[in-house]
Design a protein around this motif. Structure first.
Motif, mmCIF file in Angstrom:
data_model
loop_
_atom_site.group_PDB
_atom_site.id
_atom_site.type_symbol
_atom_site.label_atom_id
_atom_site.label_comp_id
_atom_site.label_asym_id
_atom_site.label_seq_id
_atom_site.Cartn_x
_atom_site.Cartn_y
_atom_site.Cartn_z
ATOM 1 N N PHE A 43 51.303 6.758 -11.145
ATOM 2 C CA PHE A 43 52.567 7.069 -10.473
ATOM 3 C C PHE A 43 52.345 7.409 -9.002
ATOM 4 O O PHE A 43 53.184 7.091 -8.158
ATOM 5 N N TRP A 75 61.569 5.755 -5.654
ATOM 6 C CA TRP A 75 61.732 5.986 -7.099
ATOM 7 C C TRP A 75 61.392 4.735 -7.903
ATOM 8 O O TRP A 75 60.603 4.794 -8.855
ATOM 9 N N THR A 78 57.668 3.914 -7.712
ATOM 10 C CA THR A 78 56.887 4.888 -8.473
ATOM 11 C C THR A 78 56.973 4.573 -9.959
ATOM 12 O O THR A 78 55.958 4.576 -10.671
ATOM 13 N N LEU A 79 58.167 4.283 -10.433
ATOM 14 C CA LEU A 79 58.368 3.990 -11.855
ATOM 15 C C LEU A 79 57.743 2.651 -12.256
ATOM 16 O O LEU A 79 56.935 2.588 -13.189
ATOM 17 N N ILE A 98 59.386 5.334 -20.886
ATOM 18 C CA ILE A 98 59.923 4.693 -19.685
ATOM 19 C C ILE A 98 61.276 5.306 -19.322
ATOM 20 O O ILE A 98 61.550 5.587 -18.150
ATOM 21 N N ALA A 101 60.588 8.942 -18.056
ATOM 22 C CA ALA A 101 59.968 8.880 -16.729
ATOM 23 C C ALA A 101 60.971 8.440 -15.675
ATOM 24 O O ALA A 101 61.058 9.032 -14.593
ATOM 25 N N GLY A 102 61.740 7.406 -15.991
ATOM 26 C CA GLY A 102 62.737 6.917 -15.037
ATOM 27 C C GLY A 102 63.773 7.972 -14.696
ATOM 28 O O GLY A 102 64.144 8.137 -13.534
ATOM 29 N N LEU A 105 61.964 11.004 -12.715
ATOM 30 C CA LEU A 105 61.608 10.609 -11.354
ATOM 31 C C LEU A 105 62.842 10.349 -10.494
ATOM 32 O O LEU A 105 62.868 10.716 -9.319
#
Length: 127
Positions: A43, A75, A78-79, A98, A101-102, A105
């Motif tokens: 990340f 963003w 990073t994802l 996912i 995290a999405g 973030l």
């Protein structure tokens, strides 16, 4: 680059490290620095690529504190890059991860910028 971009970069790095630390803790994984680095590096790589891409695309009008384009591009990079790097390195990428995290973030990489802009609009430029 202007307006203390390094503070915005530091805030983004902290967000990614906190994300990795919370994830490791929620799964009962060791809190050793090496384990945190293993979780965070994909990340952080995505974050660095997002910053570089945003600066390259908007060099003349780059502002690290903008929600759009900076927050959104950082963003997404990073994802997406983070997940691809996890796949390449053999780390897990379950669909639920996912989504989590999405969401995390987005909330924090875009969110702090939105809060900053809201405060700035009420008090005037702080940088």
């Amino acid at each position: 680059m202007k307006k203390q971009w390094f503070l915005a970069l530091a805030a983004d790095v902290v967000v990614v490290i906190v994300f990795a630390a919370i994830g490791r803790r929620s799964h009962g994984e060791a809190t050793a620095l090496a384990g945190l680095a293993t979780t965070a590096w994909p990340f952080l790589t995505g974050l660095a690529i997002g910053w570089a891409a945003t600066f390259a695309l908007y060099r003349d009008k780059f502002d690290a504190y903008l929600v759009v384009p900076t927050g959104i591009l950082v963003w997404l990079s990073t994802l997406v890059v983070g997940m691809l790097a996890r796949v390449i390195s053999g780390q897990g990428t379950a669909f639920s991860f996912i989504l989590v995290a999405g969401t995390f973030l987005a909330l924090f990489l875009v969110g702090w910028r939105a809060v900053f802009r809201l405060i700035e609009s009420r008090t005037g430029p702080a940088r």
